[in-house]
Design a protein around this motif. Structure first.
Motif, PDB file in Angstrom:
ATOM      1  N   VAL A  83       0.941  -1.128  -0.019  1.00 21.56           N
ATOM      2  CA  VAL A  83       0.044  -0.054  -0.013  1.00 21.56           C
ATOM      3  C   VAL A  83       0.854   1.271   0.125  1.00 21.56           C
ATOM      4  CG1 VAL A  83      -1.838   1.349   1.148  1.00 21.56           C
ATOM      5  CG2 VAL A  83      -2.145  -1.337   1.095  1.00 21.56           C
ATOM      6  N   THR A  84       2.012   1.304   0.871  1.00 23.93           N
ATOM      7  CA  THR A  84       2.482   2.437   0.997  1.00 23.93           C
ATOM      8  C   THR A  84       3.672   2.833  -0.241  1.00 23.93           C
ATOM      9  OG1 THR A  84       4.368   1.440   2.395  1.00 23.93           O
ATOM     10  CG2 THR A  84       2.685   2.453   3.343  1.00 23.93           C
ATOM     11  N   ASN A  85       4.031   1.607  -0.889  1.00 23.25           N
ATOM     12  CA  ASN A  85       4.860   1.718  -2.099  1.00 23.25           C
ATOM     13  C   ASN A  85       4.336   2.037  -3.355  1.00 23.25           C
ATOM     14  OD1 ASN A  85       7.597   1.449  -1.190  1.00 23.25           O
ATOM     15  ND2 ASN A  85       6.951  -0.462  -0.156  1.00 23.25           N
ATOM     16  N   CYS A  86       2.766   1.615  -3.385  1.00 29.66           N
ATOM     17  CA  CYS A  86       2.129   1.698  -4.781  1.00 29.66           C
ATOM     18  C   CYS A  86       2.316   3.431  -5.411  1.00 29.66           C
ATOM     19  CB  CYS A  86       0.801   1.531  -4.577  1.00 29.66           C
ATOM     20  SG  CYS A  86      -0.147   1.516  -6.262  1.00 29.66           S
ATOM     21  N   PRO A  87       2.642   3.632  -6.295  1.00 29.69           N
ATOM     22  CA  PRO A  87       2.920   4.935  -6.967  1.00 29.69           C
ATOM     23  C   PRO A  87       1.714   5.237  -7.351  1.00 29.69           C
ATOM     24  CG  PRO A  87       3.668   3.560  -8.488  1.00 29.69           C
ATOM     25  CD  PRO A  87       3.427   2.724  -7.314  1.00 29.69           C
ATOM     26  N   VAL A  88       0.789   4.978  -7.578  1.00 28.29           N
ATOM     27  CA  VAL A  88      -0.480   5.482  -7.880  1.00 28.29           C
ATOM     28  C   VAL A  88      -1.711   5.092  -7.023  1.00 28.29           C
ATOM     29  CG1 VAL A  88      -0.207   5.440 -10.508  1.00 28.29           C
ATOM     30  CG2 VAL A  88      -1.325   3.476  -9.338  1.00 28.29           C
ATOM     31  N   LYS A  89      -1.499   4.623  -5.871  1.00 30.53           N
ATOM     32  CA  LYS A  89      -2.162   4.372  -4.776  1.00 30.53           C
ATOM     33  C   LYS A  89      -3.455   3.595  -5.235  1.00 30.53           C
ATOM     34  CE  LYS A  89      -0.043   7.077  -2.106  1.00 30.53           C
ATOM     35  NZ  LYS A  89       1.292   6.353  -1.523  1.00 30.53           N
ATOM     36  N   ALA A  90      -3.135   2.403  -6.047  1.00 28.32           N
ATOM     37  CA  ALA A  90      -4.364   1.478  -6.596  1.00 28.32           C
ATOM     38  C   ALA A  90      -4.525   0.588  -5.629  1.00 28.32           C
ATOM     39  CB  ALA A  90      -3.654   0.874  -7.682  1.00 28.32           C
ATOM     40  N   LEU A  91      -3.728   0.328  -4.312  1.00 28.83           N
ATOM     41  CA  LEU A  91      -3.798  -0.568  -3.441  1.00 28.83           C
ATOM     42  C   LEU A  91      -4.156   0.366  -2.129  1.00 28.83           C
ATOM     43  CD1 LEU A  91      -0.950  -2.985  -3.726  1.00 28.83           C
ATOM     44  CD2 LEU A  91      -3.512  -3.505  -4.071  1.00 28.83           C
ATOM     45  N   ILE A  92      -5.399   0.086  -1.671  1.00 32.27           N
ATOM     46  CA  ILE A  92      -5.937   1.066  -0.410  1.00 32.27           C
ATOM     47  C   ILE A  92      -6.578  -0.256   0.805  1.00 32.27           C
ATOM     48  CG2 ILE A  92      -6.811   3.067  -1.638  1.00 32.27           C
ATOM     49  CD1 ILE A  92      -9.507   1.876  -1.656  1.00 32.27           C
ATOM     50  N   HIS A  93      -6.377   0.499   1.850  1.00 23.72           N
ATOM     51  CA  HIS A  93      -6.660  -0.341   2.978  1.00 23.72           C
ATOM     52  C   HIS A  93      -8.170   0.175   3.479  1.00 23.72           C
ATOM     53  CE1 HIS A  93      -7.158   2.945   6.111  1.00 23.72           C
ATOM     54  NE2 HIS A  93      -5.926   3.264   5.410  1.00 23.72           N
ATOM     55  N   THR A  94      -8.867  -0.901   3.746  1.00 22.13           N
ATOM     56  CA  THR A  94     -10.151  -1.066   3.998  1.00 22.13           C
ATOM     57  C   THR A  94     -10.389  -1.118   5.790  1.00 22.13           C
ATOM     58  OG1 THR A  94     -10.868  -3.324   3.886  1.00 22.13           O
ATOM     59  CG2 THR A  94     -10.970  -1.780   1.960  1.00 22.13           C
ATOM     60  N   GLN A  95     -11.538  -0.978   6.241  1.00 23.25           N
ATOM     61  CA  GLN A  95     -11.832  -1.178   7.566  1.00 23.25           C
ATOM     62  C   GLN A  95     -12.431  -2.400   7.726  1.00 23.25           C
ATOM     63  OE1 GLN A  95     -12.194   1.327  10.455  1.00 23.25           O
ATOM     64  NE2 GLN A  95     -10.754   2.082   8.872  1.00 23.25           N
ATOM     65  N   GLU A  96     -12.416  -3.439   6.902  1.00 20.19           N
ATOM     66  CA  GLU A  96     -12.751  -4.754   6.928  1.00 20.19           C
ATOM     67  C   GLU A  96     -11.613  -5.591   7.774  1.00 20.19           C
ATOM     68  OE1 GLU A  96     -14.201  -8.580   4.477  1.00 20.19           O
ATOM     69  OE2 GLU A  96     -14.141  -6.697   3.397  1.00 20.19           O
ATOM     70  N   PHE A  97     -11.911  -6.255   8.869  1.00 21.36           N
ATOM     71  CA  PHE A  97     -11.072  -6.850   9.430  1.00 21.36           C
ATOM     72  C   PHE A  97     -11.422  -8.163  10.133  1.00 21.36           C
ATOM     73  CE2 PHE A  97     -13.549  -4.894  12.735  1.00 21.36           C
ATOM     74  CZ  PHE A  97     -13.404  -5.649  13.760  1.00 21.36           C
ATOM     75  N   GLU A  98     -12.570  -8.385   9.688  1.00 24.19           N
ATOM     76  CA  GLU A  98     -13.039  -9.921  10.157  1.00 24.19           C
ATOM     77  C   GLU A  98     -12.927 -10.955   9.087  1.00 24.19           C
ATOM     78  OE1 GLU A  98     -16.881  -8.303  11.025  1.00 24.19           O
ATOM     79  OE2 GLU A  98     -16.592  -8.637  13.386  1.00 24.19           O
ATOM     80  N   LEU A  99     -11.965 -11.492   8.771  1.00 26.46           N
ATOM     81  CA  LEU A  99     -11.550 -12.509   7.878  1.00 26.46           C
ATOM     82  C   LEU A  99     -11.197 -14.053   8.464  1.00 26.46           C
ATOM     83  CD1 LEU A  99      -8.465 -10.342   6.361  1.00 26.46           C
ATOM     84  CD2 LEU A  99     -10.957 -10.118   5.691  1.00 26.46           C
ATOM     85  N   ALA A 100     -11.815 -14.089   9.597  1.00 27.08           N
ATOM     86  CA  ALA A 100     -11.670 -15.607  10.086  1.00 27.08           C
ATOM     87  C   ALA A 100     -12.568 -16.618   8.930  1.00 27.08           C
ATOM     88  CB  ALA A 100     -12.056 -15.671  11.362  1.00 27.08           C
TER      89      ALA A 100
END
Length: 111
Positions: A83-100
């Motif tokens: 996410v931090t290294n993507c030059p065009v911000k194509a990867l973003i973080h979401t608020q979804e954390f329940e992945l079990a």
């Protein structure tokens, strides 16, 4: 001594929250599930190169296909290097954390 502590704690309010029945506001900087935006992506593959666990992978079906980034959350350590290294911000973080889940195939991003 022990009995006194038990009796004191018996009448105190619980410290824990009522999760999952009552959900509290999530912090803004929560490192949740990563989402890939294919419209913004220039396919530079920086995310694939910087991923320390190999969770980010690039797949291309044929020569004419632009390809897509797939993130395997069973491998992801949520370090957010992609996410931090993507030059065009194509990867973003979401608020979804329940992945079990019990099914590992559900842990691959379907972007």
């Amino acid at each position: 001594m022990l009995l006194r502590d038990v009796l004191k704690s018996l009448f105190k309010k619980a410290v824990t929250s009522k999760y999952p029945f009552k959900k509290e506001k999530l912090p803004e900087a929560l490192r949740g599930k990563i989402k890939w935006d294919s419209e913004k992506c220039i396919r530079c593959l920086t995310c694939v190169r910087v991923c320390p666990t190999g969770a980010c992978q690039f797949f291309k079906k044929n020569k004419n296909d632009r390809g897509k980034i797939v993130i395997d959350f069973s491998k992801c350590s949520f370090c957010y290097q992609c996410v931090t290294n993507c030059p065009v911000k194509a990867l973003i973080h979401t608020q979804e954390f329940e992945l079990a889940t019990r099914d590992r195939t559900k842990l691959k991003s379907d972007s």
